[in-house]
Design a protein around this motif. Structure first.
Motif, PDB file in Angstrom:
ATOM      1  N   MET A 281       0.820  -1.216   0.000  1.00 56.96           N
ATOM      2  CA  MET A 281       0.000   0.000   0.000  1.00 56.96           C
ATOM      3  C   MET A 281       0.850   1.261   0.000  1.00 56.96           C
ATOM      4  O   MET A 281       0.481   2.271  -0.602  1.00 56.96           O
ATOM      5  CB  MET A 281      -0.922   0.007   1.228  1.00 56.96           C
ATOM      6  N   SER A 282       2.011   1.192   0.664  1.00 56.49           N
ATOM      7  CA  SER A 282       2.888   2.365   0.692  1.00 56.49           C
ATOM      8  C   SER A 282       3.349   2.731  -0.710  1.00 56.49           C
ATOM      9  O   SER A 282       3.465   3.915  -1.046  1.00 56.49           O
ATOM     10  CB  SER A 282       4.090   2.118   1.605  1.00 56.49           C
ATOM     11  N   ASP A 283       3.592   1.718  -1.556  1.00 55.78           N
ATOM     12  CA  ASP A 283       4.008   1.987  -2.934  1.00 55.78           C
ATOM     13  C   ASP A 283       2.877   2.651  -3.712  1.00 55.78           C
ATOM     14  O   ASP A 283       3.100   3.592  -4.477  1.00 55.78           O
ATOM     15  CB  ASP A 283       4.413   0.689  -3.637  1.00 55.78           C
ATOM     16  N   LEU A 284       1.650   2.150  -3.516  1.00 58.05           N
ATOM     17  CA  LEU A 284       0.507   2.733  -4.208  1.00 58.05           C
ATOM     18  C   LEU A 284       0.271   4.163  -3.755  1.00 58.05           C
ATOM     19  O   LEU A 284       0.076   5.063  -4.580  1.00 58.05           O
ATOM     20  CB  LEU A 284      -0.750   1.898  -3.947  1.00 58.05           C
ATOM     21  N   LEU A 285       0.323   4.398  -2.452  1.00 63.24           N
ATOM     22  CA  LEU A 285       0.101   5.751  -1.937  1.00 63.24           C
ATOM     23  C   LEU A 285       1.194   6.704  -2.399  1.00 63.24           C
ATOM     24  O   LEU A 285       0.937   7.874  -2.667  1.00 63.24           O
ATOM     25  CB  LEU A 285       0.027   5.718  -0.411  1.00 63.24           C
ATOM     26  N   ARG A 286       2.425   6.207  -2.511  1.00 59.10           N
ATOM     27  CA  ARG A 286       3.520   7.035  -3.022  1.00 59.10           C
ATOM     28  C   ARG A 286       3.277   7.390  -4.487  1.00 59.10           C
ATOM     29  O   ARG A 286       3.499   8.530  -4.914  1.00 59.10           O
ATOM     30  CB  ARG A 286       4.851   6.292  -2.875  1.00 59.10           C
ATOM     31  N   SER A 287       2.799   6.430  -5.263  1.00 58.32           N
ATOM     32  CA  SER A 287       2.496   6.674  -6.672  1.00 58.32           C
ATOM     33  C   SER A 287       1.369   7.694  -6.816  1.00 58.32           C
ATOM     34  O   SER A 287       1.426   8.592  -7.668  1.00 58.32           O
ATOM     35  CB  SER A 287       2.100   5.356  -7.350  1.00 58.32           C
ATOM     36  N   ILE A 288       0.349   7.584  -5.965  1.00 61.31           N
ATOM     37  CA  ILE A 288      -0.746   8.553  -5.973  1.00 61.31           C
ATOM     38  C   ILE A 288      -0.230   9.940  -5.619  1.00 61.31           C
ATOM     39  O   ILE A 288      -0.579  10.935  -6.257  1.00 61.31           O
ATOM     40  CB  ILE A 288      -1.849   8.114  -4.994  1.00 61.31           C
ATOM     41  N   SER A 289       0.632  10.003  -4.607  1.00 65.64           N
ATOM     42  CA  SER A 289       1.195  11.289  -4.177  1.00 65.64           C
ATOM     43  C   SER A 289       2.027  11.935  -5.281  1.00 65.64           C
ATOM     44  O   SER A 289       1.928  13.145  -5.526  1.00 65.64           O
ATOM     45  CB  SER A 289       2.040  11.084  -2.922  1.00 65.64           C
ATOM     46  N   GLN A 290       2.834  11.131  -5.965  1.00 65.56           N
ATOM     47  CA  GLN A 290       3.668  11.662  -7.042  1.00 65.56           C
ATOM     48  C   GLN A 290       2.817  12.139  -8.217  1.00 65.56           C
ATOM     49  O   GLN A 290       3.099  13.177  -8.829  1.00 65.56           O
ATOM     50  CB  GLN A 290       4.659  10.588  -7.501  1.00 65.56           C
ATOM     51  N   THR A 291       1.762  11.384  -8.522  1.00 64.24           N
ATOM     52  CA  THR A 291       0.859  11.800  -9.606  1.00 64.24           C
ATOM     53  C   THR A 291       0.164  13.105  -9.253  1.00 64.24           C
ATOM     54  O   THR A 291       0.020  13.999 -10.089  1.00 64.24           O
ATOM     55  CB  THR A 291      -0.183  10.705  -9.878  1.00 64.24           C
ATOM     56  N   LYS A 292      -0.258  13.218  -8.009  1.00 65.17           N
ATOM     57  CA  LYS A 292      -0.903  14.443  -7.552  1.00 65.17           C
ATOM     58  C   LYS A 292       0.047  15.635  -7.646  1.00 65.17           C
ATOM     59  O   LYS A 292      -0.327  16.720  -8.076  1.00 65.17           O
ATOM     60  CB  LYS A 292      -1.387  14.254  -6.113  1.00 65.17           C
ATOM     61  N   ARG A 293       1.284  15.418  -7.253  1.00 60.77           N
ATOM     62  CA  ARG A 293       2.259  16.506  -7.239  1.00 60.77           C
ATOM     63  C   ARG A 293       2.677  16.915  -8.654  1.00 60.77           C
ATOM     64  O   ARG A 293       2.845  18.108  -8.943  1.00 60.77           O
ATOM     65  CB  ARG A 293       3.489  16.079  -6.425  1.00 60.77           C
ATOM     66  N   ASN A 294       2.846  15.937  -9.538  1.00 59.25           N
ATOM     67  CA  ASN A 294       3.448  16.225 -10.842  1.00 59.25           C
ATOM     68  C   ASN A 294       2.462  16.329 -12.004  1.00 59.25           C
ATOM     69  O   ASN A 294       2.755  16.989 -13.015  1.00 59.25           O
ATOM     70  CB  ASN A 294       4.481  15.148 -11.188  1.00 59.25           C
ATOM     71  N   LEU A 295       1.304  15.681 -11.879  1.00 58.27           N
ATOM     72  CA  LEU A 295       0.412  15.591 -13.030  1.00 58.27           C
ATOM     73  C   LEU A 295      -1.020  16.036 -12.777  1.00 58.27           C
ATOM     74  O   LEU A 295      -1.671  16.574 -13.671  1.00 58.27           O
ATOM     75  CB  LEU A 295       0.366  14.126 -13.539  1.00 58.27           C
ATOM     76  N   ASN A 296      -1.528  15.794 -11.570  1.00 56.15           N
ATOM     77  CA  ASN A 296      -2.958  15.968 -11.331  1.00 56.15           C
ATOM     78  C   ASN A 296      -3.189  16.492  -9.913  1.00 56.15           C
ATOM     79  O   ASN A 296      -3.532  15.728  -9.001  1.00 56.15           O
ATOM     80  CB  ASN A 296      -3.668  14.621 -11.537  1.00 56.15           C
ATOM     81  N   PRO A 297      -3.010  17.790  -9.693  1.00 63.53           N
ATOM     82  CA  PRO A 297      -3.109  18.354  -8.341  1.00 63.53           C
ATOM     83  C   PRO A 297      -4.458  18.147  -7.665  1.00 63.53           C
ATOM     84  O   PRO A 297      -4.537  18.150  -6.432  1.00 63.53           O
ATOM     85  CB  PRO A 297      -2.848  19.850  -8.569  1.00 63.53           C
ATOM     86  N   ALA A 298      -5.507  17.947  -8.445  1.00 65.70           N
ATOM     87  CA  ALA A 298      -6.848  17.802  -7.864  1.00 65.70           C
ATOM     88  C   ALA A 298      -7.170  16.367  -7.445  1.00 65.70           C
ATOM     89  O   ALA A 298      -8.216  16.107  -6.860  1.00 65.70           O
ATOM     90  CB  ALA A 298      -7.897  18.286  -8.855  1.00 65.70           C
ATOM     91  N   LEU A 299      -6.272  15.438  -7.740  1.00 71.30           N
ATOM     92  CA  LEU A 299      -6.515  14.029  -7.438  1.00 71.30           C
ATOM     93  C   LEU A 299      -6.671  13.798  -5.941  1.00 71.30           C
ATOM     94  O   LEU A 299      -5.906  14.327  -5.138  1.00 71.30           O
ATOM     95  CB  LEU A 299      -5.352  13.188  -7.977  1.00 71.30           C
ATOM     96  N   CYS A 300      -7.672  13.001  -5.556  1.00 70.63           N
ATOM     97  CA  CYS A 300      -7.863  12.684  -4.142  1.00 70.63           C
ATOM     98  C   CYS A 300      -8.262  11.219  -3.994  1.00 70.63           C
ATOM     99  O   CYS A 300      -8.725  10.585  -4.945  1.00 70.63           O
ATOM    100  CB  CYS A 300      -8.917  13.584  -3.510  1.00 70.63           C
ATOM    101  N   ILE A 301      -8.069  10.695  -2.802  1.00 66.99           N
ATOM    102  CA  ILE A 301      -8.496   9.335  -2.494  1.00 66.99           C
ATOM    103  C   ILE A 301      -9.899   9.407  -1.912  1.00 66.99           C
ATOM    104  O   ILE A 301     -10.106   9.991  -0.853  1.00 66.99           O
ATOM    105  CB  ILE A 301      -7.530   8.653  -1.503  1.00 66.99           C
ATOM    106  N   LYS A 302     -10.846   8.818  -2.614  1.00 73.14           N
ATOM    107  CA  LYS A 302     -12.230   8.839  -2.133  1.00 73.14           C
ATOM    108  C   LYS A 302     -12.383   7.928  -0.927  1.00 73.14           C
ATOM    109  O   LYS A 302     -13.153   8.227  -0.007  1.00 73.14           O
ATOM    110  CB  LYS A 302     -13.173   8.411  -3.260  1.00 73.14           C
ATOM    111  N   GLY A 303     -11.632   6.826  -0.911  1.00 76.97           N
ATOM    112  CA  GLY A 303     -11.677   5.966   0.262  1.00 76.97           C
ATOM    113  C   GLY A 303     -11.122   4.582   0.005  1.00 76.97           C
ATOM    114  O   GLY A 303     -10.852   4.191  -1.133  1.00 76.97           O
ATOM    115  N   ILE A 304     -10.941   3.842   1.098  1.00 77.94           N
ATOM    116  CA  ILE A 304     -10.504   2.444   1.060  1.00 77.94           C
ATOM    117  C   ILE A 304     -11.726   1.566   1.286  1.00 77.94           C
ATOM    118  O   ILE A 304     -12.513   1.789   2.208  1.00 77.94           O
ATOM    119  CB  ILE A 304      -9.434   2.172   2.135  1.00 77.94           C
ATOM    120  N   LEU A 305     -11.874   0.568   0.437  1.00 79.71           N
ATOM    121  CA  LEU A 305     -13.000  -0.358   0.523  1.00 79.71           C
ATOM    122  C   LEU A 305     -12.483  -1.730   0.944  1.00 79.71           C
ATOM    123  O   LEU A 305     -11.633  -2.318   0.267  1.00 79.71           O
ATOM    124  CB  LEU A 305     -13.696  -0.456  -0.837  1.00 79.71           C
ATOM    125  N   ILE A 306     -12.991  -2.245   2.057  1.00 77.44           N
ATOM    126  CA  ILE A 306     -12.597  -3.572   2.524  1.00 77.44           C
ATOM    127  C   ILE A 306     -13.497  -4.600   1.857  1.00 77.44           C
ATOM    128  O   ILE A 306     -14.724  -4.555   1.985  1.00 77.44           O
ATOM    129  CB  ILE A 306     -12.690  -3.678   4.053  1.00 77.44           C
TER     130      ILE A 306
END
Length: 275
Positions: A163-188
């Motif tokens: 999960m840390s790798d996925l969250l890091r990828s999301i963070s990098q995408t948000k910073r470099n490509l898509n500032p409005a990107l957000c995590i709507k939530g985690i679904l179990i």
């Protein structure tokens, strides 16, 4: 305005496709116009709506991506399939596996999918993207094209590995490509609350992430009918309309979209004492 949501996790077998198909069908049942984008070369979302033979549809995601890369017009009337469940679908198949190497040599390769979706998304209330279970150019494209992400996490040991790798990828995408990107939530997903293990994993996920990422109240139970529905090319809303997983996905869809939007749209009461 349309909302674009990616269903993402770098692990396979966590219920990404089941979530994408089920939520798409549920939203359609609630009167929303929905486009499901199959962005996985396994094409499970496509097969989940009964399109098992790639020769039965004229164009696929592979053709669409190549058209964007080459600067060509896209015939959306031929590309988009209209399913029996009132969900529109951009299909994918094994040929999409050959696109990743091609993207390596493309300028602005991270935004190819965004350019495709931007050309059609305003015709829909929601666009859902089913992604492949790897961190690479295809998943980065999905994140760059999206407003938000839903992360399914299986209620099994080692559920949050990577999960840390996925969250890091999301963070990098948000910073470099898509500032409005957000995590709507985690679904179990795939829960079985008859077992202590399932209860413990759900508790651990909420403890580990709940303070900074929403973990949806609704979980998805393990259900044989859910797996069977994929094999017959129907969503669980058609295959097992009164089943436990169906009820859970209906509740989840209301929690994530329907009720949330009603709350946003609720008019403010005027204070008649203010002068």
């Amino acid at each position: 305005m349309s909302e674009v949501i990616t269903i993402a996790n770098q692990k396979g077998g966590v219920g990404k496709t089941m979530t994408a198909v089920s939520m798409s069908s549920c939203l359609a049942l609630h009167g929303k116009k929905v486009l499901l984008v199959d962005f996985d070369h396994q094409g499970h979302a496509t097969k989940g709506y009964g399109y098992l033979d790639r020769n039965k549809y004229p164009l696929s995601m592979t053709d669409a991506v190549q058209a964007v890369i080459n600067g060509e017009d896209i015939d959306f009337e031929k590309l988009i399939l209209h399913t029996a469940e009132s969900v529109d679908l951009i299909p994918a198949n094994i040929t999409l596996a050959g696109i990743a190497p091609v993207l390596q040599n493309v300028m602005c390769r991270e935004t190819v999918l965004k350019r495709l979706i931007d050309g059609i998304k305003e015709e829909y209330d929601y666009v859902l993207i089913d992604t492949n279970p790897t961190l690479g150019d295809l998943q980065i494209n999905a994140l760059a094209a999206s407003d938000s992400i839903i992360i399914p996490v299986q209620s099994e040991p080692y559920a949050v590995d990577g999960m840390s790798d996925l969250l890091r990828s999301i963070s990098q995408t948000k910073r470099n490509l898509n500032p409005a990107l957000c995590i709507k939530g985690i679904l179990i997903t795939m829960t079985d609350y008859r077992t202590n293990l399932s209860k413990k994993i759900a508790k651990d996920v909420r403890y580990s992430f709940g303070s900074h990422i929403k973990v949806f109240d609704q979980t998805i139970p393990r259900c044989i009918a859910a797996a069977e529905s994929t094999g017959v090319g129907q969503s669980i809303f058609v295959y097992d309309p009164k089943g436990a997983a169906t009820t859970a996905y209906d509740s989840l869809t209301k929690e994530v979209f329907i009720d949330a939007n009603k709350e946003k749209e609720r008019p403010r009461h005027k204070d008649t004492n203010v002068r």
